[in-house]
Design an enzyme around this catalytic site. Structure first.
Site, PDB file in Angstrom:
ATOM      1  N   GLU A 169       0.919  -1.262  -0.223  1.00  0.00           N
ATOM      2  CA  GLU A 169      -0.324   0.176   0.205  1.00  0.00           C
ATOM      3  C   GLU A 169       1.064   1.973   0.214  1.00  0.00           C
ATOM      4  O   GLU A 169       0.939   2.366   0.855  1.00  0.00           O
ATOM      5  CB  GLU A 169      -1.011  -0.012   1.098  1.00  0.00           C
ATOM      6  CG  GLU A 169      -2.377  -0.879   1.496  1.00  0.00           C
ATOM      7  CD  GLU A 169      -2.847  -0.566   2.084  1.00  0.00           C
ATOM      8  OE1 GLU A 169      -4.201  -1.542   2.511  1.00  0.00           O
ATOM      9  OE2 GLU A 169      -2.739  -0.282   3.263  1.00  0.00           O
ATOM     10  N   GLU A 351      -4.965  -8.569   1.269  1.00  0.00           N
ATOM     11  CA  GLU A 351      -6.108  -8.029   2.327  1.00  0.00           C
ATOM     12  C   GLU A 351      -7.501  -8.314   1.893  1.00  0.00           C
ATOM     13  O   GLU A 351      -7.748  -6.942   0.967  1.00  0.00           O
ATOM     14  CB  GLU A 351      -5.261  -6.776   3.281  1.00  0.00           C
ATOM     15  CG  GLU A 351      -4.520  -6.645   3.459  1.00  0.00           C
ATOM     16  CD  GLU A 351      -3.545  -5.172   4.547  1.00  0.00           C
ATOM     17  OE1 GLU A 351      -4.373  -4.658   4.695  1.00  0.00           O
ATOM     18  OE2 GLU A 351      -2.418  -5.072   4.454  1.00  0.00           O
TER      19      GLU A 351
END
Length: 452
Positions: A169, A351
């Site tokens: 991320e 995720e």
């Protein structure tokens, strides 16, 4: 239980769980580990809820064997973790810390002994403070520092680890850390944000090359957040703000890394930071796309913000998790299909999960039915995306354990396992037992002749 997933290929499909170093390891001053930018950030009053820190977190540094036993009980085939850069290189560069390297030797060997494949992420936000003091990601040399670190990790563990992610991320760590000031290092500076964005992309490309050189048979990707971006209102200003958020949040990193360009709404802003061969250095061949997804996000215009937008609110009546995140499984299906169409790579969902504020009930259990319902719905959406052509090859739940959740400290809990922080006792939630049975059911499902 959700329905079985005939469209998801069983052979080779990875059911897993994810964590990250700073969120679970603790032991921040043990065995030669240096401080990270998050150690510093947590000590600035008002930056983290309750003044929480990752000093102890889940004490995974000492309890990793217990946590691997939990994973084995779940039956997962893969575990995504991150290496703490300041644990293995306390100064970020120079002499490695043998004690820190040895910890990951023990972790990797124990995972393999349990029949669990290690998925190693090089960077999940914990930059060594020693490098931050030299300019950190705002310094172009950071790409060289990161490549050297990647080479060290590849040489040390590449005989046992083949799955590597460069970054987790990067849009979140840069936008929140340099644009909104919420995360470490806590800046609100447009030049720093854009400079950091490009340097992390350069670091990704350099790390891919370093891993290829160090690890025979490496399978390399990067992990990107992807969420539908929607305007808080129907105004033109909010729609334009949403286009900017989408460009930065969803595309600034994967477009540069895979397609070799920055998306139109921000390309002009990025131009001053590029040298002639940079995009070729960023766009190095990778093997898979790591996708993190939770739910849609919203934007509103804010001329005072560094990129011209601020975080917006979802409409009233929107289905939300207990911590207020928008729930929309159909958006997950659409994002999987969009990623497949845009980038053409195999997808691993690294995720996905449900956050809550939880406590043990009178019987000592966590009956987290809402998390189970969320996971069942999102896995069902994954099934639909696969049926429509998305090449999804794995699904990892965030998270194995309740852990340090950045600016929210220990308030929010995403784990399949409840952590009683004062005692470090691990308590299996109902969702833990659900996921274990789900994985067993997938293993029992008859193999279709049409499956690879």
């Amino acid at each position: 239980m959700p329905p079985s997933l005939p469209a998801v290929p069983r052979r080779g499909f990875v059911w897993g769980v994810s964590t990250s170093s700073y969120q679970i390891e603790g032991a921040v001053e043990e065995d030669g580990r240096g401080p990270s930018i998050w150690d510093t950030h947590c000590r600035i009053p008002g930056r983290v809820a309750n003044g929480d820190t990752g000093d102890i977190a889940c004490d995974h540094y000492h309890r990793y064997a217990e946590d691997i036993a939990l994973m084995r009980e779940l039956g997962v085939g893969g575990y995504r973790f991150s290496v703490a850069w300041p644990r293995v290189l306390p100064q970020g560069r120079g002499k490695p810390n043998e004690a820190g390297l040895a910890f990951y030797d023990r972790l990797i060997d124990a995972l393999l002994g349990a029949g669990i494949e290690p998925w190693l992420c090089l960077y999940h936000w914990d930059l060594p403070q020693a490098l931050e003091d030299q300019g950190g990601w705002t310094c172009r040399d950071s790409a060289i520092w990161f490549a050297d670190y990647a080479a060290l990790i590849g040489r040390r563990y590449g005989d046992r680890v083949k799955r590597f992610a460069t970054f987790n991320e990067p849009a979140v760590s840069t936008l929140f850390g340099y644009g909104f000031g919420w995360n470490a290092p806590g800046l609100r500076d447009l030049d720093a944000l854009l400079r950091t964005t490009h340097h992390i992309n350069l670091a990704h490309g350099a790390a891919v090359d370093a891993l290829r050189a160090a690890v025979s048979g490496a399978s390399i990707g990067a992990i990107h957040n992807r969420q539908p971006c929607r305007p808080e209102s129907g105004s033109r200003a909010d729609r334009e703000a949403t286009a900017l958020l989408d460009a930065y949040w969803n595309r600034a990193f994967p477009d540069a890394q895979i397609l070799g360009c920055y998306p139109d709404p921000m390309a002009e802003r990025m131009a001053p930071y590029l040298q002639s061969s940079d995009l070729a250095r960023v766009q190095r061949p990778i093997d898979w796309f790591g996708l993190n997804h939770y739910g849609p996000i919203y934007a509103k215009a804010d001329p005072s913000a560094v990129l011209g937008f601020a975080w917006g609110s979802a409409p009233n009546g929107t289905l939300r998790s207990e911590i207020g995140w928008h729930i929309e499984p159909a958006a997950f299906e659409r994002e999987l299909l969009a990623v497949q169409q845009a980038y053409g790579l195999p997808i691993y969902v690294m995720e996905n999960g449900y956050g809550a504020r939880e406590a043990l009930d009178a019987s000592g259990r966590i009956p987290d039915r809402k998390r189970i319902d969320y996971l069942a719905a999102y896995i069902g959406a994954l099934q639909q995306a696969v049926a429509k052509g998305a090449d999804v090859r794995g699904y990892f739940i965030w998270s194995l354990l309740d852990n340090f959740e950045w600016g929210n400290g220990y308030n929010d809990r995403f784990g399949l396992v409840y952590v009683d922080y004062p005692t470090q006792r691990r308590i299996r939630k109902d969702s833990f037992h659900w996921y274990a049975e789900f994985i067993r059911a997938q293993a029992r499902r008859p193999q279709s002749s049409a499956e690879p």
